[in-house]
Enzyme design. Sequence first.
Site, mmCIF file in Angstrom:
data_model
loop_
_atom_site.group_PDB
_atom_site.id
_atom_site.type_symbol
_atom_site.label_atom_id
_atom_site.label_comp_id
_atom_site.label_asym_id
_atom_site.label_seq_id
_atom_site.Cartn_x
_atom_site.Cartn_y
_atom_site.Cartn_z
ATOM 1 N N ASP A 1 49.632 26.955 37.581
ATOM 2 C CA ASP A 1 50.695 27.943 37.811
ATOM 3 C C ASP A 1 51.969 27.271 38.335
ATOM 4 O OD1 ASP A 1 50.263 30.666 37.257
ATOM 5 O OD2 ASP A 1 48.992 30.937 39.035
ATOM 6 N N LYS B 1 44.226 36.411 29.470
ATOM 7 C CA LYS B 1 44.229 34.955 29.716
ATOM 8 C C LYS B 1 42.912 34.345 29.265
ATOM 9 C CE LYS B 1 47.379 35.098 33.617
ATOM 10 N NZ LYS B 1 47.480 35.438 35.025
ATOM 11 N N GLN C 1 44.921 34.982 40.637
ATOM 12 C CA GLN C 1 45.818 36.048 40.158
ATOM 13 C C GLN C 1 46.528 36.724 41.332
ATOM 14 O OE1 GLN C 1 46.465 36.711 36.955
ATOM 15 N NE2 GLN C 1 47.714 38.523 37.322
HETATM 16 N N1 GUN Z 1 50.433 37.675 38.308
HETATM 17 C C1 GUN Z 1 51.295 37.988 37.307
HETATM 18 N N2 GUN Z 1 51.660 36.875 36.645
HETATM 19 C C2 GUN Z 1 51.016 35.847 37.232
HETATM 20 C C3 GUN Z 1 50.980 34.443 36.986
HETATM 21 O O1 GUN Z 1 51.642 33.913 36.091
HETATM 22 N N3 GUN Z 1 50.188 33.711 37.817
HETATM 23 C C4 GUN Z 1 49.478 34.276 38.814
HETATM 24 N N4 GUN Z 1 48.734 33.472 39.573
HETATM 25 N N5 GUN Z 1 49.486 35.568 39.076
HETATM 26 C C5 GUN Z 1 50.243 36.341 38.284
#
Ligand code: GUN
Length: 296
Positions: free
Chosen positions: A121, A54, A98
Amino acid sequence: MSAALIDGKAFAEGLRQKVGTYAEEFEKKAGRKAGLAVVLVGEDPASQVYVRSKGKATVAANMNSFEYKMDDDTSEEALIAKVEELNADPNVDGILVQLPLPKGLDEQTVIATIDPDKDVDGFHIINAGRLSVGQKGFVPCTPLGCLMLLKDRLGDLSGKDAVVVGRSNIVGKPMAQLLTDANATVTIAHSRTKDLPEVVKRADIVVAAVGRPEMVTGDWIKPGATVIDVGINRISSEDGKSKLVGDVDFESASDVAGAITPVPGGVGPMTIAVLLRNTLVSAYRREGLSLDEDAL
Ligand code: GUN
């Protein structure tokens, strides 16, 4: 295999390029870069990989990436204090904590602390509520990415029969909402659905998001249907190594479907691309700058 391949990797690359161009434009107009803050608590190896990719993708799209690593034994109070600091930081347009969080930290409590207008998100209940009543907010990245692939492939979705297999808050429910808003006729199927294969077989559009490797097989699919596979499951293959498979049995389904996403290279790459898109949208909104959000 007779189905067309839906190349999510290529589509995501195109979206990232577009976001990068708009991000340069944003910097000229706002006098600062758009910024995404990612908070990682603990040492989960898969999460570390996600967070690193990311960060790289954010910088490649001409935006600032702020990364915060916190110890496994971080208290809920300390994590909430970090989120509140990011809520108040004018250079932060998007905040992502996350998931999953280590034991002892309540995900809903932490997500509820994020400023809904920085919740790129789309996990905050305010954003879930906005989606359900048709107000502008943030939509979770994976289902929005699936919708983009479907519209790119099929154009207008009006009147299509869509079956979403899986009812999670992060994928199944928002996916059903987005398809309904696009005028599809939507069924949400799940583990208690009766005659699941027959239900799926009615669908022009199948979105599989259950987290069960290769559950949806070719005999469940209506000939010519469009199949979107959200699953990412690591299983051991015959040669003793491991491989990634979706929730759809690609081999049998691709003989029947009209079009299908592969795993990997289908929905997966869309999630990060849409995260960047949501962050840029947030930056434009927060600075009161105009942007054609539907074009992104
Ligand atoms: N863990 C795995 N995918 C994601 C996501 O898209 N957002 C978040 N916050 N955690 C994740």
